[in-house]
Design a protein around this motif. Structure first.
Motif, PDB file in Angstrom:
ATOM      1  N   ILE A 106       0.456   3.282 -12.128  1.00 24.36           N
ATOM      2  CA  ILE A 106       1.656   2.576 -11.908  1.00 24.36           C
ATOM      3  C   ILE A 106       1.552   2.566 -10.298  1.00 24.36           C
ATOM      4  CG2 ILE A 106       4.091   4.427 -11.262  1.00 24.36           C
ATOM      5  CD1 ILE A 106       3.939   4.934 -13.893  1.00 24.36           C
ATOM      6  N   ILE A 107       0.665   3.369  -9.699  1.00 23.42           N
ATOM      7  CA  ILE A 107       0.366   3.915  -7.952  1.00 23.42           C
ATOM      8  C   ILE A 107       0.134   2.680  -8.003  1.00 23.42           C
ATOM      9  CG2 ILE A 107      -1.660   4.279  -7.012  1.00 23.42           C
ATOM     10  CD1 ILE A 107      -1.460   7.408  -8.505  1.00 23.42           C
ATOM     11  N   LYS A 108      -1.392   2.222  -8.190  1.00 24.43           N
ATOM     12  CA  LYS A 108      -1.821   0.526  -8.557  1.00 24.43           C
ATOM     13  C   LYS A 108      -0.980  -0.518  -8.109  1.00 24.43           C
ATOM     14  CE  LYS A 108      -6.008   2.077 -11.088  1.00 24.43           C
ATOM     15  NZ  LYS A 108      -7.057   1.275 -11.998  1.00 24.43           N
ATOM     16  N   LYS A 109       0.510  -0.963  -8.957  1.00 23.59           N
ATOM     17  CA  LYS A 109       1.357  -1.920  -9.270  1.00 23.59           C
ATOM     18  C   LYS A 109       2.487  -2.395  -8.317  1.00 23.59           C
ATOM     19  CE  LYS A 109       4.367  -4.095 -12.251  1.00 23.59           C
ATOM     20  NZ  LYS A 109       3.936  -5.468 -12.016  1.00 23.59           N
ATOM     21  N   LEU A 128      -4.839   7.545  -5.071  1.00 22.71           N
ATOM     22  CA  LEU A 128      -3.116   7.732  -4.276  1.00 22.71           C
ATOM     23  C   LEU A 128      -4.504   6.757  -2.957  1.00 22.71           C
ATOM     24  CD1 LEU A 128      -0.613  10.000  -3.883  1.00 22.71           C
ATOM     25  CD2 LEU A 128      -0.661   8.064  -4.542  1.00 22.71           C
ATOM     26  N   ILE A 129      -5.506   7.575  -2.552  1.00 18.54           N
ATOM     27  CA  ILE A 129      -6.708   7.599  -1.806  1.00 18.54           C
ATOM     28  C   ILE A 129      -7.437   6.352  -1.631  1.00 18.54           C
ATOM     29  CG2 ILE A 129      -8.290   8.521  -0.438  1.00 18.54           C
ATOM     30  CD1 ILE A 129      -6.397   9.504   0.859  1.00 18.54           C
ATOM     31  N   ASN A 131      -6.666   3.477  -3.580  1.00 18.39           N
ATOM     32  CA  ASN A 131      -6.161   2.490  -4.021  1.00 18.39           C
ATOM     33  C   ASN A 131      -5.167   2.163  -2.392  1.00 18.39           C
ATOM     34  OD1 ASN A 131      -5.538   1.645  -6.518  1.00 18.39           O
ATOM     35  ND2 ASN A 131      -5.403   3.209  -7.038  1.00 18.39           N
ATOM     36  N   ASN A 132      -4.690   2.604  -1.822  1.00 17.44           N
ATOM     37  CA  ASN A 132      -4.327   2.960  -0.420  1.00 17.44           C
ATOM     38  C   ASN A 132      -3.083   2.685  -0.635  1.00 17.44           C
ATOM     39  OD1 ASN A 132      -4.186   2.449   2.336  1.00 17.44           O
ATOM     40  ND2 ASN A 132      -3.991   0.043   2.085  1.00 17.44           N
ATOM     41  N   LYS A 133      -2.256   3.951  -1.099  1.00 16.35           N
ATOM     42  CA  LYS A 133      -0.939   3.935  -1.580  1.00 16.35           C
ATOM     43  C   LYS A 133      -0.492   5.130  -1.246  1.00 16.35           C
ATOM     44  CE  LYS A 133      -0.940   0.136  -3.811  1.00 16.35           C
ATOM     45  NZ  LYS A 133      -0.204  -1.108  -3.405  1.00 16.35           N
ATOM     46  N   LEU A 134      -1.350   6.233  -0.093  1.00 12.83           N
ATOM     47  CA  LEU A 134      -0.941   7.017   0.518  1.00 12.83           C
ATOM     48  C   LEU A 134      -0.802   5.817   2.221  1.00 12.83           C
ATOM     49  CD1 LEU A 134      -0.085   9.780   1.023  1.00 12.83           C
ATOM     50  CD2 LEU A 134      -2.109   9.934   1.790  1.00 12.83           C
ATOM     51  N   LYS A 135       0.570   6.702   2.312  1.00  7.87           N
ATOM     52  CA  LYS A 135       0.255   5.970   4.096  1.00  7.87           C
ATOM     53  C   LYS A 135       0.351   6.873   5.398  1.00  7.87           C
ATOM     54  CE  LYS A 135       6.133   4.878   4.034  1.00  7.87           C
ATOM     55  NZ  LYS A 135       7.184   5.325   4.233  1.00  7.87           N
ATOM     56  N   PRO A 136      -0.648   6.906   6.573  1.00  8.96           N
ATOM     57  CA  PRO A 136      -1.189   6.906   6.817  1.00  8.96           C
ATOM     58  C   PRO A 136      -1.223   7.845   7.955  1.00  8.96           C
ATOM     59  CG  PRO A 136      -1.161   4.733   7.428  1.00  8.96           C
ATOM     60  CD  PRO A 136      -0.595   4.661   6.710  1.00  8.96           C
ATOM     61  N   SER A 137      -1.005   9.665   7.824  1.00  9.41           N
ATOM     62  CA  SER A 137      -0.573  10.243   8.902  1.00  9.41           C
ATOM     63  C   SER A 137      -2.509  11.317   8.912  1.00  9.41           C
ATOM     64  CB  SER A 137       0.381  11.155   8.366  1.00  9.41           C
ATOM     65  OG  SER A 137       0.562  12.267   7.434  1.00  9.41           O
TER      66      SER A 137
END
Length: 230
Positions: A106-109, A128-129, A131-137
């Motif tokens: 689900i995360i990857k898609k 999340l990390i 697959n780069n699915k976390l907004k950078p903050s």
């Protein structure tokens, strides 16, 4: 006949049947007040279902969520623009029907990223990390570092241009009150000694508002990076 099939859940869970139900109800039952753009059903299928004002459909899908994810959500090629809240709803499914493998898929898609890492269970943070699915903050980065106590797993993420440029816009210590100066100091030391690219560090060094003297003694001193900070 169609209404009987729909009301009694007498249909297979696949994309064709869901399309048929949504379109049939939309054009034959205006009292449902269904509002969605035609493309939404292809690009954000589960979000469309949630917003459909069709309680029977939503209940049927939620009661058979694993079958839906496997047969529709993941198989529908263009279904990669679900709302963030929808993604979190699936990832935080509390009945354990969706295992870590399905949640990883689900995360990857999905294209949309998670804004707050704490909205998702810790066992999915690596996904999340990676697959780069976390907004950078810095809040997200420090939360992850606080849990892992090492920066290795963050290096690839911090080497992505869009991430280090966004992070460079604010100081690391913006979360100091929450995380504490000692933990942030440990993170800064790890960041200086890490294997992130020089391009990334050139941006991220501007976030460090502590001098070398405040950082303390480093076990491995990167002289080039230290000189940049002095």
């Amino acid at each position: 006949m169609f209404e009987k099939i729909y009301k009694n859940d007498l249909y297979a869970i696949n994309s064709k049947m869901i399309f048929e139900i949504l379109n049939f109800r939309k054009f034959n039952y205006p009292e449902d007040n269904m509002v969605y753009v035609g493309e939404d059903i292809y690009n954000s299928n589960y979000t469309t279902i949630i917003k459909s004002n069709l309680p029977e459909l939503k209940k049927y899908i939620d009661n058979n969520i694993k079958e839906y994810v496997e047969n529709v959500f993941l198989k529908l090629e263009s279904n990669n623009n679900e709302d963030e809240g929808t993604i979190i709803k699936l990832l935080e499914n509390t009945n354990s029907i969706l295992d870590i493998t399905l949640k990883s898929e689900i995360i990857k898609k999905q294209n949309n990223k998670i804004s707050n890492i704490k909205d998702v269970s810790e066992d999915l943070w690596v996904e999340l990390i990676e697959n780069n699915k976390l907004k950078p903050s810095w809040k997200n980065i420090l939360c992850y570092f606080e849990k892992s106590e090492q920066i290795d797993e963050l290096e690839d993420y911090l080497n992505i241009e869009e991430n280090y440029i966004e992070l460079s816009k604010s100081e690391i210590v913006e979360g100091e009150e929450k995380f504490g100066t000692e933990m942030i100091s440990d993170f800064i030391k790890e960041l200086i000694n890490s294997n992130i690219s020089n391009e990334s560090f050139a941006y991220l060094k501007n976030c460090i508002n502590q001098t070398y003297d405040n950082i303390g003694t480093l076990e491995v001193v990167n002289l080039v990076r230290i000189s940049d900070l002095i």
